[in-house]
Design a protein around this motif. Structure first.
Motif, PDB file in Angstrom:
ATOM      1  N   GLY B 113      40.341 -25.440 -25.721  1.00  0.00           N
ATOM      2  CA  GLY B 113      41.548 -24.751 -25.637  1.00  0.00           C
ATOM      3  C   GLY B 113      41.453 -23.147 -25.847  1.00  0.00           C
ATOM      4  N   ILE B 114      40.232 -22.751 -26.176  1.00  0.00           N
ATOM      5  CA  ILE B 114      40.043 -21.221 -26.722  1.00  0.00           C
ATOM      6  C   ILE B 114      39.614 -20.722 -25.418  1.00  0.00           C
ATOM      7  CG2 ILE B 114      38.633 -19.630 -27.860  1.00  0.00           C
ATOM      8  CD1 ILE B 114      38.268 -22.097 -29.821  1.00  0.00           C
ATOM      9  N   ASP B 115      40.340 -19.369 -25.157  1.00  0.00           N
ATOM     10  CA  ASP B 115      39.789 -18.746 -24.039  1.00  0.00           C
ATOM     11  C   ASP B 115      40.270 -17.035 -24.415  1.00  0.00           C
ATOM     12  OD1 ASP B 115      42.805 -18.004 -23.537  1.00  0.00           O
ATOM     13  OD2 ASP B 115      43.119 -19.501 -22.254  1.00  0.00           O
ATOM     14  N   ILE B 116      40.208 -16.231 -23.372  1.00  0.00           N
ATOM     15  CA  ILE B 116      40.171 -14.861 -23.838  1.00  0.00           C
ATOM     16  C   ILE B 116      41.574 -14.323 -24.202  1.00  0.00           C
ATOM     17  CG2 ILE B 116      41.212 -14.203 -21.485  1.00  0.00           C
ATOM     18  CD1 ILE B 116      38.464 -11.996 -21.342  1.00  0.00           C
ATOM     19  N   GLY B 117      42.740 -15.325 -23.985  1.00  0.00           N
ATOM     20  CA  GLY B 117      43.836 -14.859 -24.465  1.00  0.00           C
ATOM     21  C   GLY B 117      44.356 -15.397 -25.822  1.00  0.00           C
ATOM     22  N   THR B 118      43.151 -16.097 -26.678  1.00  0.00           N
ATOM     23  CA  THR B 118      43.696 -16.959 -27.716  1.00  0.00           C
ATOM     24  C   THR B 118      43.780 -15.589 -28.755  1.00  0.00           C
ATOM     25  OG1 THR B 118      42.311 -18.781 -27.145  1.00  0.00           O
ATOM     26  CG2 THR B 118      42.441 -18.570 -29.549  1.00  0.00           C
TER      27      THR B 118
END
Lengths: 85, 188
Positions: B113-118
């Protein structure tokens, strides 16, 4: 390059320096000394890549200034930014 | 003593591209270090979620890939084009392993659930490493074309220009990762 300092030993040194960086990552790297060591290791590795892999030994001063200058500025700014905290 | 400096290896146009690429990566690195000043805890905590083992392994893979490129040029200068192409294929294998490991690392992050918006750290982490990732892919494509032509015997001992040009780009990709590894994975 001489007998001891050749492309094979350069590769070996780069691998060893990478392993040193990896081992140092397990120490609490908040200290100034450890930060200096890590950035110095990165700088030395960068010099070896520019000089021995890219083959910039003996090219015109302009290209040396560009490449070593980039490496120096990047390492110094990172170092200062981390030591400021 | 040699009065005249030796010419830069490979094509001048490639060196101008390399310089432009280094400037972009340099700005990214400096941005990362400066943004961190006001987000030290966030950066330190997020950094600990990264896999340092794969970071170190990927560094060794790129260093070794670059070593094989240098060996390929040395072999071609001795007119050993088959041997030279084998070194290039070895380099491509190392680079491909890098891509595979990095892809698994990205997949792990996305599945957690980790992406560029985290957070800010991960925004910079993905921007920097993905940008570098695509450069590795481009470098592999260039090396593959040169390896194929070398294997077919297109280049002779005095025709190292194309291989030196491809090699210079590949070494740039290596040089950038040399800074990226301690910056993103180690120093805190």
């Amino acid at each position: 390059m001489n007998k001891l300092y050749n492309i094979h030993t350069v590769w070996l040194m780069l691998v060893l320096l990478t392993l040193i960086t990896y081992c140092l990552s397990f120490i609490d790297t908040n200290g100034t000394a450890i930060m200096l060591v890590l950035m110095t290791v990165a700088f030395v590795k960068g010099v070896m890549i520019i000089r021995d892999y890219m083959g910039l030994k003996g090219v015109s001063l302009l290209w040396k200034i560009i490449m070593y200058g980039w490496l120096t500025v990047v390492c110094l700014v990172i170092l200062v930014a981390y030591l400021l905290v | 003593m040699n009065k005249h400096p030796k010419p830069i290896p490979g094509d001048l146009a490639m060196w101008i591209i390399i310089f432009a690429e280094l400037l972009v990566f340099g700005i990214f690195f400096i941005a990362y270090a400066i943004v961190r000043i006001n987000n030290v805890e966030l950066f330190n905590d997020s950094q600990l979620t990264l896999n340092r083992e794969t970071g170190a392994l990927n560094t060794i893979l790129l260093i070794t890939a670059s070593y094989f490129v240098v060996m390929a040029i040395h072999a071609l200068k001795k007119n050993l084009s088959k041997k030279s192409s084998h070194y290039l294929y070895a380099s491509i294998a190392c680079g491909s392993l890098f891509i595979l490991i990095k892809s698994i690392e990205f997949q792990d992050k996305f599945s957690a659930g980790i992406d560029i918006g985290t957070n800010t750290f991960y925004m910079l982490y993905f921007l920097l490493t993905l940008f570098h990732y695509f450069h590795v892919i481009l470098g592999l494509m260039i090396l593959f074309v040169v390896a194929l032509k070398t294997w077919k015997g297109h280049y002779k001992a005095d025709q190292t220009h194309a291989m030196e040009t491809a090699g210079s780009y590949w070494h740039m990709v290596d040089l950038v990762w040399i800074i990226m590894f301690p910056l993103i994975y180690v120093i805190r």
